[in-house]
Design a protein around this motif. Structure first.
Motif, short mmCIF file in Angstrom:
data_model
loop_
_atom_site.label_atom_id
_atom_site.label_comp_id
_atom_site.label_asym_id
_atom_site.label_seq_id
_atom_site.Cartn_x
_atom_site.Cartn_y
_atom_site.Cartn_z
N UNK A 10 0.85 -1.19 0.00
CA UNK A 10 0.00 0.00 0.00
C UNK A 10 0.87 1.23 0.00
N UNK B 297 -0.69 6.86 2.91
CA UNK B 297 -1.73 7.85 2.70
C UNK B 297 -2.01 8.54 4.02
N UNK C 46 -4.86 9.61 5.60
CA UNK C 46 -5.88 9.04 6.46
C UNK C 46 -6.07 7.59 6.03
N UNK D 66 -7.93 4.46 5.77
CA UNK D 66 -9.33 4.07 5.93
C UNK D 66 -9.52 2.57 5.86
N UNK D 67 -8.47 1.85 5.45
CA UNK D 67 -8.66 0.44 5.19
C UNK D 67 -8.83 -0.35 6.48
N UNK D 68 -9.00 -1.65 6.34
CA UNK D 68 -9.51 -2.51 7.39
C UNK D 68 -8.62 -2.54 8.64
N UNK E 80 -5.55 -3.70 8.84
CA UNK E 80 -4.52 -4.72 8.83
C UNK E 80 -3.14 -4.13 8.59
N UNK E 81 -3.14 -3.06 7.86
CA UNK E 81 -1.89 -2.60 7.30
C UNK E 81 -1.57 -1.22 7.81
N UNK F 248 -5.14 -2.53 -6.58
CA UNK F 248 -5.81 -3.32 -5.55
C UNK F 248 -7.30 -3.45 -5.88
N UNK G 218 -9.50 -4.57 -3.51
CA UNK G 218 -10.28 -4.28 -2.29
C UNK G 218 -9.91 -2.93 -1.67
N UNK G 219 -8.71 -2.50 -1.88
CA UNK G 219 -8.23 -1.31 -1.17
C UNK G 219 -8.40 -0.10 -2.08
N UNK H 250 -8.58 3.73 -1.47
CA UNK H 250 -8.57 4.96 -0.67
C UNK H 250 -9.07 6.21 -1.42
N UNK I 156 -4.47 -6.78 -7.97
CA UNK I 156 -3.84 -7.24 -6.74
C UNK I 156 -4.94 -7.70 -5.79
N UNK J 4 -5.90 -8.45 -2.35
CA UNK J 4 -5.27 -7.79 -1.22
C UNK J 4 -5.86 -8.30 0.08
N UNK J 5 -5.18 -9.22 0.73
CA UNK J 5 -5.73 -9.89 1.90
C UNK J 5 -4.72 -9.86 3.04
#
Lengths: 380, 380, 380, 380
Positions: free
Chosen positions: A2, A5, A7, A9-11, A13-14, B85, B87-88, B90, B123, B125-126
């Motif tokens: 990734x 960034x 802000x 906003x993703x889950x 995990x990262x 990605x 799923x990701x 932003x 990608x 993305x998990x």
């Protein structure tokens, strides 16, 4: 990965991915030309840079001795020896019967000894055997100009000179490029009249000459043997440098140099190759490289540190530790006057680390590379 | 030695001494920037340069797809894959619900396929396992956007995609930097749903990932994973280059590429490191280096020849022959787009020569360097 | 002449001749890239570097706004304005109906205002007349998106915006490259709705636009109008730089910038050309150049001094004094971030000196170069 | 402006905006070092590059004559004169009573006349008046070694030598740097015993010496007067060059050179300054610059063309035409071995164009710049 960034906003995990980082500064940007020989002292000794094989118009060279002093100053040398041929005098029409000490005398007047030590020397110029040899630290070069070769060596010894075999692999005198070690050489060595051997002369290196140095306990020497201009022979504008003999001396004086040469404390630097006995070469490399800023990346067990190179030598290293690197394979290069950033997967977090490396552009014997150890304590 | 003089008056023992010769041209003078990936074909295959992991504003990248095409053209690539990605997202406030094929579509319009092949990818993305993976050669990326990770891989397989595990040593998902190979990964591999693994991602290399590639017969991959600008991430103005996967294809088409990737015919180029299976890496190096102008110096048994390097890779070689070199120790470097002049003491005069070298900045397995053979017939 | 020698034996008429001295350090060796805009303050004002014409993916540009912030940081700018086209939206398939303030909002979040001031702006994009204009310091860009061109300017005025005519010599709208000044433009100027004019846009300069600025008392503007990448458009790796407007502000704030723009206190820097009103251009040059180390050579009446240039601009100067130079003709160049050593034949020894120069790569009006005065007191 | 986009969806008013174009290639990338003097022939004459003031160990220089030959070859000169001091012999302890022709003899042996013409000369070394003068094309230098200064000039004339006044602004002999023209000088000129004057010696230029050349019809000369090394005095690694006299000869022979010198057909090149009579300087510049690829941009009346510079001189030009440039103010620079792309607003479309320029880094008299005319027919 990734991108960073503002802000996130993703889950969850990262988090922020590190950007690609420069591992090197850029060697061609450095301010310090490679030609300026710069090596650190080693424990117990000062490191003096020398070129002990130099010609002028007083034999078959093309410059007045003042140019040799200026070249040496540009190259940041500690000492030079003026070693015009005793016997070979192609300029005799214009410079008849020169006092064989003249190039030394003129260069001495030009140099400030605090900056540059000038040593009186002579090239004893014979067919093989024994070929050409340099006697340095002579008192009166004229007295070496005698018919019998051995007599010249005896006179040099009488004057306290340090004498070494020049370019024993010179194709004119050894058409296979192999040093033709003779009984005469062995006699001179046994008689304490031959103390060193050039393993490097001009652009040539000889592993066979290195083997002779080791077999007969001769001092390892490297010289430019310059006749024309250092700038032209060594393309100094492209960051090449003349070959030098680094001498590890107890003091920065003529006598200090002489003592160290007789004691065999030398390392030769040619292009990006270092050649010397392990006992001097290993501390020289270890003094050249410093580990800085060791710390773990965030909460990981990947250690980041910097190896800084204070010299003009490009160190090519092979990782001998069990750890793998996070960005490099096992072979890494620390560029001249530059630093290398390493990331090391240590498996668990350590308080300190020992990093053994093989230096594969340095040799202590034919095809034998030294191993060094870099150590660092790790910042919390 | 003696200097070259016009009229040689001395005793006749000696003739003209060769001047110091440049062994290298000067790499920072070359016209061809290192960023322009240039490797020769190998016997039986065309060598295609690719970057199959690339982001744009359509996920978390910072550029419109047209910039990716222009970057690839500057880097002389044959193919790129657009792998935003799934799923990701932003940028979803501004680019809501994007068609997951859009970065591919836009880039395709910009590129002339004769110059640059653009491949559709995604990608997946998990969190770990399985972490992040790229599926390339997908037909409709939208269909991979499903809840279940395995379902996404199944869909990719259904579309005929080639799928590889991204940066398995990413510190966010593997805090010791070691690839956490899981049962899920093994299941995907066995189910023909995971075909490759990144041993290089951005500036990172993993010898452990390379070992997994060898153990599980996965294709060896290296990518830029670029989010920002190639020029900034890889300091192209200082002659660095992005990491690429060289693919050995039967034809320069999408299908040619796809077939070669499934067949595992790749070598990765990162900085000055080459990583690949021996059967492709050895011919790649041997095709990169050409021996020219072999001839003996005068009447001697010292052979002079030139090794020319047609690539942007700096080859670091170790002499494995029994011969010693007349100017170098056993380790030599052939600079990018440059040549190296070698002098070799062959003892007697030969008609032809075989020169085995170890390539110590190339690996075929962890800490394992390939050996190559250069051959030349010798001019009379 | 005679060469310097240690012991001077000649008739005593002569002494040591000065060696040739470097007049310049070497510009391509400097550490500071030209792209980093660096000009000194002038008496009474801070000098702020700005680029007030910039595009992103939110109209027809190719990057997300974060790249614009990073480019500006690399270029050492004080301020940028985000000026996406209001009406021209080629990315509307993917970014439908964007809030016209979005590129400003995103860039603002990325930038630290202490380092980079980001200004909200809009390009009012019309056919000629009035062509394209930028309104900067708008409060809500969306309100400028109206059918009637004049209404857009009225709204900008209402919001307190500073508005300038873009590239009036754009070949698409002026096929002879001459600014088509119309009644509408005059009406806008008279109505205080048009305050500036680009004399530089991208790589183009217009002396006719400069004449309009002078005739109608408009602020002199220069901008990059960047759509792609600054690094590519301006070859920053070759020490080129983007065009900027230097603004002479009472304080380094948005309001300070705005006040200075309305007051017309600007100089434009494009390549190595400076364009501005004499009252700001002359002190800018005089603040950029410093005279150092003035002293007479030995017992002569030849004065030696150094002119140091603290900027990335290459100043090309013509000597307007009555004195001749000892090494140069009347035209001299002070390279960027470099110094020039001058020797001046003053006839008799002075205590202080005034040196008038014409700056021939600066203009205060079409084909009109400013004159500056450098002064120095002379060391005993 | 608008960015180039593939499908243009906007209202149709606009088309593709030209990207920013490089106006220069990059001078520090060129293959040809500036030190290699390269000027074209002019109508009616061959252009020969010369340095006619050179020292060796045979007076107070620091090199053997062979180095002077090699330096001249590196600098691509057509001719040099060996001009050791007749009277000043600081090396007499080592080189007693030298034949004053020796440096010439040795250099002649080293040089291949097809490549480099070597001329015999002498520096007549006196206190002021007349100061130092060079006699070149002497037959036997020894005969000039006489007590009376005027007798030396008479002997030179008798041998057919061309004689010029050296560095008349040398601070040792003129503490205000102004040439002390004396009755003796006027007598020598009237008696056809003094034919030229150095307006450039080493790094110094004298507009007053140029005025004397014009007033007394003397040949305009510029020389290095080298004593040490050209590379060090002129920093050739940084693309500086030694000062030379360009001689416009009917043939490339000694006699051709001599005739041209007596005829006053010279231009001096120092740094980036050209100095000469208008009748030779103007054709030299006009032969150096070529206009290429003239054509109108699309349907506009803006003409685009390229000015190519085949020399190592950086030409600084001022537009004297009525046309304005589309990218530049009136002052432009054509870098060495480079080209400049110009866009010119011609108002209407022309078939051919004449472009008058002032060359402001060239002088035909003190503070007087020549005007040149470049012409081109315009492609349809």
């Amino acid at each position: 990965m990734f991108q960073k960034i503002s802000t996130l906003v993703f889950i969850g995990l990262f988090s922020i991915a590190a950007a690609v980082q420069a591992q090197h500064e850029h060697p061609h940007d450095h301010q310090h030309p490679i030609r300026e020989v710069t090596f650190p002292d080693i424990p117990g000794y000062q490191t003096l840079s020398t070129d002990l094989h130099i010609h002028t118009v007083f034999s078959d060279g093309s410059v007045w001795p003042d140019i040799r002093v200026q070249e040496a100053m540009k190259d940041n040398l500690d000492a030079i020896a003026m070693t015009d041929h005793l016997e070979y005098q192609p300029h005799s029409d214009d410079i008849p019967h020169p006092d064989r000490n003249r190039s030394y005398e003129i260069a001495s007047e030009q140099a400030d000894e605090d900056e540059l030590i000038v040593i009186n020397g002579s090239e004893i110029t014979r067919s093989m055997p024994p070929g050409h040899s340099n006697a340095v630290f002579v008192e009166d070069a004229n007295k070496l100009l005698v018919d019998d070769a051995k007599a010249a060596f005896r006179e040099a010894k009488k004057q306290g000179a340090f004498t070494f075999w020049n370019h024993p692999y010179w194709l004119r005198q050894a058409s296979d490029g192999m040093p033709p070690l003779s009984e005469l050489h062995k006699t001179l060595i046994e008689g304490d009249m031959l103390h060193g051997i050039e393993v490097v002369n001009m652009d040539r290196y000889s592993r066979e000459a290195l083997q002779i140095a080791l077999d007969y306990d001769l001092t390892i020497m490297g010289t430019s043997d310059v006749h024309g201009l250092i700038d032209w022979d060594y393309q100094t504008q492209h960051d090449d440098h003349r070959p030098v003999t680094l001498v590890f001396a107890k003091e920065r004086t003529k006598e200090g140099l002489r003592e160290a040469l007789f004691a065999g404390r030398t390392v030769v630097w040619k292009d990006d190759l270092l050649i010397g006995r392990e006992e001097y070469l290993v501390p020289l490399v270890e003094s050249s490289l410093t580990v800085e800023n060791s710390s773990y990346i965030d909460e990981t067990s990947v250690l980041q540190l910097t190896i800084r190179n204070s010299t003009g030598q490009k160190y090519q290293l092979e990782n001998l530790s069990d750890y793998s690197f996070h960005r490099n394979a096992g072979h890494v290069t620390v560029e001249p006057f530059d630093s290398l950033s390493l990331q090391i997967r240590t498996g668990k977090r350590l308080d300190q680390i020992q990093l053994p490396f093989k230096v594969y552009n340095a040799v202590t014997a034919p095809e034998t590379n030294p191993e060094i150890m870099l150590e660092a304590s790790i910042d919390e």
